[in-house]
Design an enzyme around this catalytic site. Structure first.
Site, PDB file in Angstrom:
ATOM      1  N   TRP A 222       0.830  -1.212   0.000  1.00  0.00           N
ATOM      2  CA  TRP A 222       0.000   0.000   0.000  1.00  0.00           C
ATOM      3  C   TRP A 222       0.860   1.257   0.000  1.00  0.00           C
ATOM      4  CZ3 TRP A 222      -1.567   3.232   4.551  1.00  0.00           C
ATOM      5  CH2 TRP A 222      -0.757   3.009   5.668  1.00  0.00           C
TER       6      TRP A 222
ATOM      7  N   LYS B  84       3.972   1.894  16.086  1.00  0.00           N
ATOM      8  CA  LYS B  84       5.030   1.736  15.091  1.00  0.00           C
ATOM      9  C   LYS B  84       5.052   2.907  14.115  1.00  0.00           C
ATOM     10  CE  LYS B  84       6.583  -1.613  11.578  1.00  0.00           C
ATOM     11  NZ  LYS B  84       6.097  -2.668  10.682  1.00  0.00           N
ATOM     12  N   GLN B  85       3.883   3.284  13.640  1.00  0.00           N
ATOM     13  CA  GLN B  85       3.822   4.335  12.623  1.00  0.00           C
ATOM     14  C   GLN B  85       2.451   4.995  12.693  1.00  0.00           C
ATOM     15  OE1 GLN B  85       3.686   1.175   9.239  1.00  0.00           O
ATOM     16  NE2 GLN B  85       2.938   3.050   8.302  1.00  0.00           N
TER      17      GLN B  85
ATOM     18  N   GLU C 286       1.332  -1.585  12.924  1.00  0.00           N
ATOM     19  CA  GLU C 286       1.421  -3.053  12.972  1.00  0.00           C
ATOM     20  C   GLU C 286       1.903  -3.569  14.329  1.00  0.00           C
ATOM     21  OE1 GLU C 286       3.887  -3.336   9.474  1.00  0.00           O
ATOM     22  OE2 GLU C 286       2.281  -4.304   8.330  1.00  0.00           O
TER      23      GLU C 286
END
Lengths: 765, 765
Positions: A357, A599-600, A487
């Site tokens: 993605w 994580k992000q 994630e």
């Protein structure tokens, strides 16, 4: 973090030989042209630590997947980009001693990636074990004008002796992938030819029957003249080469020009491969190395003219942004709609070179602004072409209609098998819908919707319709069992981002339907018939939009990443003992999962995409809550934070995040660049400058800027293409200068005020 | 579901040859004696589909793990029970034709597992391709009196010819495991001897250096006399055998007696293996087949006397319960405290023959009631011996103190690598604590707590202390990121069962501490010092007990399986299209995860364990909510439901669940018995009768019964050992008869009323 790269405006420079960082340098100094890519391996034999890598775009292998515990719906194979024929090889033996830098004393080593002109240049002096000294000067590039062509100029000068030398240019297809299962080799030989003038080697992959035909010719010059040498042909399984024997004279330069063509069965039929390759090779050979390099540099000059970002007052930032743009342009030229942008591009094998993605969420804006419109359009058509496979994928997971695009793919089929990702990281469908919006919003190309876009949107909406379920307990629609962009959470319920992007997809699909019904009813009707779209479906979508559940924390007035997020022990990254970082290398997975660390960008990814729908205070509250909990262990994280921080006028945070994304590979922040560069996140670096510091957005068909400039920059400037105009924006401490370099008169907005600029005129604000 | 086994009270009978079900029969007709096990493979060569399997208890291999995506904390290896030397082999060649049932016409095939006496018996007539007919009569057993001994009586009678025959008894160590990675073989040869009288073959495993020394002798008789034959020795890598040549005469029986000893380096030093093996072999050989079988049958008779359950009026149920008890007794005798009970016992390779929580949660009660006290005690000591490794395991996951037992183990180390199981299915720790309670509650052996039990409890409690976290949002302790007993949910928050068993562990540990402080202070003090146990820890445990969060549904007044369970679409199993079952073979994992369907007892497992703490109405409400949502796709599920249904006097449901657990393998309910029998769930079958229909519990040191009898049973009876007494309970439609067969006078409770029964007296109620 590793800092051995010299700072320079237009070059990446390694001075002194760093065998301990050879794999890292091999990644950073990679060259590519969208058709092929080559790690910065040495031409001559090298017995030190190295990751040999030559890659051909779109040539992949369906390897067996390795997994302990199979689940229904997993793919049978994992598509990986193949390490292909080593075409750069030139072995050197001097008076019986092989040139191998791992066994020599190396002096004056200098490796330069000339980004302005697009070539790799290496110079050094090697003292062989027997004390003979030679100077090497090796230059190579893969051509931006003849995509199949790779050219090398390899020069040797003996410094303290006369002697016999064997120079062996070769093509070697006996290569393997480091991550192959059971050390399997993926290529078999089909054909070879060899002569004193050159050679041909055709291989095919064991599965899928991709063919790669590599052809070489060479010229050997001594003191500027054709050399006197003998030639001895060498042939082995999957190998052709030629020992060129001659006498080297002290201080005299001997130069081998190696011309290579790599043509694949993706472009030519089996019968055409060799004749086509030979004619291309002859053309390149006749033109010669210098002329080919001039053409190539001119092509790079054009690219830079379209996509360069100049930063004054911060050389390190300047070098970094150019490195990012350079690698992006090396990876994807957009000319081949069957290709896409792998996370490592052509700089390594990891992640299988496949499509994630990342393309839609992070790469598209770069190509929208810097390339011809057909290039981002091709990126979208790539997914359109995979629509049937995405519908099969949804069916495989038990959904009778709709499409679920794969998390990782090469040909439209899913090729990843962690259940929490493969089956649950379904937000990828949202990014694909968003890319359609983003493209149409930027370009105004509504025809795209008629031909391709709406069909994709409808199938995505159908998926969301099936994937939500109505919770009686909440009296709302919920989305259970997902993994969001963060994630470091798996199998959560009601990830805010996923719920929001799902609902937004339905909203946008309905908006496009309604407008197309009004503006182009026949086009709509034909699509409605093709897809058997029913009014009841649209009604259901409206109901889902109206009753979607969004987790919130009312006390803090923020969106909640997912149900139960506040049950976690709330800690901040700054309070973590640094020796735990990166968490993914130090903590067990369950510990990561139940920690609050992110994580992000997750909620913030949604606020970035949909920033026009949220006020600054909402964005600020969420940013202030989530950013301090974010470890940025995805390369895709800092850019989104840089953009939002710039929007919130937090220059310090924005600049810190910018550096983290821009110099990720040059400074090896995540200690993993040896596996390859983080190509897709490089587009995020570009976004950090243009959308972040430049504050560029397209709102209601109009180009808008809200610039901020980091304190230590004197100025920065960038060019963007926008609907036929070429716009150059220069931001200094005191002024914003917008120049309409090309195209019609344009009205655009700077800091909320509209300005109209005539063609080839500039304004200063 | 497959029903080809003939119903019989004491025998498992296959009539007619079913090559298509050979693997299934090989599992069902397995024999074992706790030291070794042998699938019901044919002695002679068989080229049809078959899973050859000979297993030695406690001999395992640390194979590489296969996994796609590594996580920190995963084990490096997977322990698997090794397929070991094939010791049953006897090849037959008649006039040059090999006897291979896959190539013969087979008549009058009959395979019988004689459970009463513990042997496997096979008779058949084979017509060879050349039309010669022979009768085979093969009987074998692994001795319950000499654990290393396996004995075979193999008889051949030519029916329509005289002819030359070669009979080849052999030992073949060139075997592999079907699930080995890369088809690796795990054994290497150490030593062999061969003579006309017998042979020795010693192998060792490539890792861990387990040695297996197999020895054989044989007698060949014809017409009841020592036969005239020639012997030709055969030796190959890892193979010893002997071709015995003789002439067969029509209608005359030729019998080979094969005596084998399998002795391993777990029991003897390397030097002792051969001399010990030889002396054991001589002893067995001298005693002879018939005498050994008599001893063996007598040992089984004793076992049956202790553990039999008789059911009148339902032959199918009778056969099934005996099959379950027989297989349990074949798998674990309790004599070796280093061993445990693998889910497949010695009947297949799957699940690696390792130890799961099955032992504590499902198997312990059977051994508590039917075996000498030292046997369940040994099962507990097994875990005590692994305590240090369990502490290392917790440390590996980031917990500075406390113990997390592995989910799957052979030697105390974790050897499974799915993060959602390995790292998150931590409720296993609760079952281990519960087993300590269960053992002490049943036996009254409080010394066990002093020596071993409390130390384990304290380390388990320390783990829970660290694994909970305080949620400010809920003002309670929560347990995030777990997988409960229902493995159709992963990474959920606040699984009621896990929270409850964690809190219960703390309660029980504190209770034991307080009592030991009062009763045996020096013992307590010495443990406190050894473990550096602090008062602050105990205070913290009390706080956790007090403030533990338990999810509930207030509307239905039930415990909630986990946070968010009611967000799921609520459906019942009876409304599922049957073609979706079993779900795990038809649905993708994400779909299973977000459905409300339950694999096995979860909330109900907790209510089963802690049934004395909950009233019947609470149990009924939860049972009525959860059971209709349960697909029972774990073999461990029906038994718990049978017990609770019996407690709720729902005879029909209890009986249905009983049949599902009792005939799981005989009727191949889950279509996977070919991989091996479900040994650990067989103990659940026993529990279904004794704790379910018998309603047997030990409450406050007293044995209690609350019997119910299924409508189609005339009566059922069972014996249990309880604190020195041997009690026989017989339940008929009209009466409950309890006999105190052995031991002192005892007071026990039937349906809530106390009765005192003198030694060797019975009461009828």
């Amino acid at each position: 973090m590793k800092q051995y790269i010299k700072t320079d405006e237009w070059n990446i420079i390694e001075e002194g030989f760093h065998p301990e960082d050879q794999r890292l340098s091999e990644s950073i100094f990679s060259i590519g042209n969208g058709h092929m890519g080559q790690r910065a391996n040495f031409e001559e034999a090298y017995s030190g630590d190295s990751l040999q890598g030559s890659y051909m775009a779109g040539v992949y292998y369906t390897d067996k997947t390795k997994v302990g515990w199979w689940k229904n719906g997993y793919p049978e194979y994992f598509a990986k980009v193949l390490n292909a024929t080593n075409w750069i090889g030139i072995n050197i033996v001097i008076d019986g001693e092989s040139l191998d830098l791992a066994k020599c004393q190396v002096k004056e080593f200098r490796r330069v990636l000339n980004m302005k002109e697009g070539f790799l240049h290496r110079t050094l002096i090697a003292r062989l074990p027997g004390q003979k000294e030679i100077r090497i000067d090796a230059k190579r590039f893969v051509s931006m004008t003849v995509k199949e062509a790779g050219l090398i100029r390899y020069s040797i000068t003996p410094l303290n002796f006369d002697g016999e030398c064997i120079i062996t240019p070769y093509l070697d297809g006996d290569v393997k992938n480091t991550d192959s299962n059971y050390d399997e080799k993926f290529w078999t030989e089909v054909h070879k030819e060899n002569s004193a003038e050159g050679a041909v080697l055709t291989l095919k992959t064991k599965k899928l029957n991709f063919r790669l035909c590599s052809l070489m010719k060479y010229d050997l010059l001594q003191g500027g003249e054709k050399s006197q040498h003998t030639a001895e042909l060498i042939e082995k399984e999957k190998y052709v080469g030629c020992n060129l024997r001659l006498t080297l004279k002290q201080s005299e330069e001997t130069v081998l020009y190696k011309y290579v063509i790599n043509v694949t069965s993706r472009d030519k039929t089996e019968d055409e491969l060799i004749p086509y390759g030979k004619s291309r090779l002859e053309e390149v050979y006749q033109k010669g190395f210098d002329a080919m390099l001039r053409e190539h540099s001119a092509a790079w000059s054009k690219k830079w003219n379209e996509s360069d970002i100049a930063i004054e007052g911060d050389m390190s930032a300047q070098q970094a942004i150019r490195f990012n743009i350079f690698q992006l342009n090396q990876t994807y030229t957009g000319e081949d709609e069957r290709l896409n942008i792998g996370p490592k591009g052509f700089t390594g094998e990891k992640y299988g070179g496949s499509t994630y993605w990342d393309t839609e969420a992070y790469c598209l804006p770069f190509y929208l602004s810097t390339a011809d419109q057909k290039i981002p359009r091709n990126l979208l058509i790539y997914r359109y072409k995979h629509l049937e496979k995405a519908k099969e994928n949804a069916a495989k997971l038990g959904f009778p209609k709709g499409a679920l695009y794969p998390m990782v793919t090469m040909n439209g089929e899913e090729c990843h098998n962690e259940w929490e990702i493969t089956f649950e990281e379904i937000h990828r469908n949202g990014a694909i819908a968003y890319a359609v919006y983003n493209y149409v919003n930027y370009t105004g190309d509504r025809d795209y919707l008629k031909e391709y876009g709406l069909e994709v949107l409808i199938e995505l909406s159908r998926f969301w319709e099936e994937r939500v379920n109505f919770s009686k307990a909440r009296n709302s629609y919920v989305i259970l069992g997902v993994t969001g962009p963060n994630e470091y959470e798996n199998n959560v319920n009601n990830n805010w981002y996923t719920n929001r992007i799902a609902s937004w997809t339905l909203e946008y699909t309905l908006e496009v339907i309604n407008r197309m019904k009004a503006d182009s009813y026949p086009a709509y009707k034909s699509l409605e018939d093709k897809l058997s779209l029913k009014e009841t479906e649209l009604v259901k979508w409206m109901d889902i939009i109206k009753h979607m559940y969004y987790p919130v924390d009312e006390e803090r007035d923020i969106f909640l990443q997912q149900d139960g997020y506040l049950d976690k022990e709330q800690c901040l990254v700054r309070d973590l003992d640094k020796q735990n970082l990166p968490l993914n290398q130090h903590w067990s997975w369950d510990r990561i999962l139940r920690s609050c660390f992110i994580k992000q960008a997750d909620v913030l990814q949604g606020l970035y995409f949909l920033q026009d729908k949220y006020d600054l205070d909402t964005i600020r509250r969420n940013f202030n809550f989530y950013e301090p909990r974010t470890v940025h262990e995805s390369s895709l994280s800092p850019c989104i934070h840089a953009i939002l921080a710039a929007k919130l006028k937090d220059k310090e945070k924005a600049y810190g995040m910018y550096l983290k994304t821009a110099r990720l590979d040059l400074d090896n922040y995540n200690n993993d660049t040896e596996d390859g560069c983080h190509i897709t996140s490089m587009a995020g670096t570009w976004m950090s400058v243009v959308e972040g510091f430049g504050g560029m957005r397209v709102v209601e068909e109009k180009l808008c800027f809200h610039p901020v400039i980091p304190d230590n920059w004197k100025s920065f400037s960038f060019r963007i293409k926008f609907r036929g105009n070429l716009i150059k924006a220069t931001i200094t401490k005191d002024a914003v200068i917008i120049k309409n370099e090309n195209g019609q008169k344009i009205t655009l907005s700077v800091n909320g005020t509209d300005y109209t600029i005539d063609s080839e005129k500039a304004i200063q604000i």
